[in-house]
Design a protein around this motif. Structure first.
Motif, PDB file in Angstrom:
ATOM      1  N   GLY A   1       0.816  -1.210   0.000  1.00 32.33           N
ATOM      2  CA  GLY A   1       0.000   0.000   0.000  1.00 32.33           C
ATOM      3  C   GLY A   1       0.848   1.259   0.000  1.00 32.33           C
ATOM      4  N   HIS A   2       0.441   2.222  -0.780  1.00 37.28           N
ATOM      5  CA  HIS A   2       1.076   3.535  -0.917  1.00 37.28           C
ATOM      6  C   HIS A   2       2.426   3.495  -1.633  1.00 37.28           C
ATOM      7  N   GLN A   3       2.719   2.394  -2.297  1.00 37.29           N
ATOM      8  CA  GLN A   3       3.918   2.362  -3.135  1.00 37.29           C
ATOM      9  C   GLN A   3       3.615   3.162  -4.407  1.00 37.29           C
ATOM     10  N   TYR A   4       4.646   3.650  -5.050  1.00 38.64           N
ATOM     11  CA  TYR A   4       4.448   4.338  -6.325  1.00 38.64           C
ATOM     12  C   TYR A   4       3.928   3.322  -7.352  1.00 38.64           C
ATOM     13  N   PRO A   5       2.892   3.670  -8.087  1.00 35.35           N
ATOM     14  CA  PRO A   5       2.351   2.738  -9.089  1.00 35.35           C
ATOM     15  C   PRO A   5       3.410   2.293 -10.097  1.00 35.35           C
ATOM     16  N   GLU A   6       4.290   3.211 -10.480  1.00 36.80           N
ATOM     17  CA  GLU A   6       5.337   2.876 -11.445  1.00 36.80           C
ATOM     18  C   GLU A   6       6.267   1.794 -10.881  1.00 36.80           C
ATOM     19  N   TYR A   7       6.526   1.866  -9.579  1.00 39.42           N
ATOM     20  CA  TYR A   7       7.383   0.860  -8.947  1.00 39.42           C
ATOM     21  C   TYR A   7       6.700  -0.512  -8.947  1.00 39.42           C
TER      22      TYR A   7
END
Length: 127
Positions: free
Chosen positions: A73-79
């Motif tokens: 949760g709350h990770q960068y979508p690109e990552y």
């Protein structure tokens, strides 16, 4: 038909073919260049399998070595998208993640990335 008429017909056909080829190339490049848009509402449905490990705080894995399983949760979508694509291609080597990612389409990866990018924690974020 005289040679001028033949040459004119050939030049016109050549221009038409060139125009058609350029039009198709532009159309294809716009299709290829469009990034997928992930849908967090679909992502929440796809995340069921992920939450078994990534949704439990302090969870550790014992194979192939002991390590802490990260929460997503709350990770960068690109990552998230980049990591899943790397597991799917074999660039990242964790066997469980490779097996899971191997079955994900590009759209499924985009949906999961959108869901976790909004904070997705199965119940923590409204779909």
């Amino acid at each position: 038909m005289d040679s001028v008429a033949v040459q004119g017909a050939w030049t016109g056909s050549r221009r038409a073919a060139t125009g058609l080829a350029l039009g198709l190339a532009l159309m294809m490049s716009s299709v290829v260049a469009q990034p997928l848009t992930g849908d967090p509402k679909t992502g929440v449905q796809r995340a069921t399998m992920c939450s078994g490990c990534h949704g439990i705080g302090g969870m550790r894995n014992a194979y192939p070595e002991v390590f802490r399983i990260p929460k997503l949760g709350h990770q960068y979508p690109e990552y998230i998208a980049s990591a899943l694509q790397a597991y799917r291609s074999g660039e990242r080597s964790h066997s469980t993640m490779r097996a899971i990612a191997a079955n994900l389409s590009d759209q499924a990866i985009a949906d999961l990335a959108a869901y976790y990018g909004q904070g997705g924690t199965r119940g923590g974020v409204k779909p």
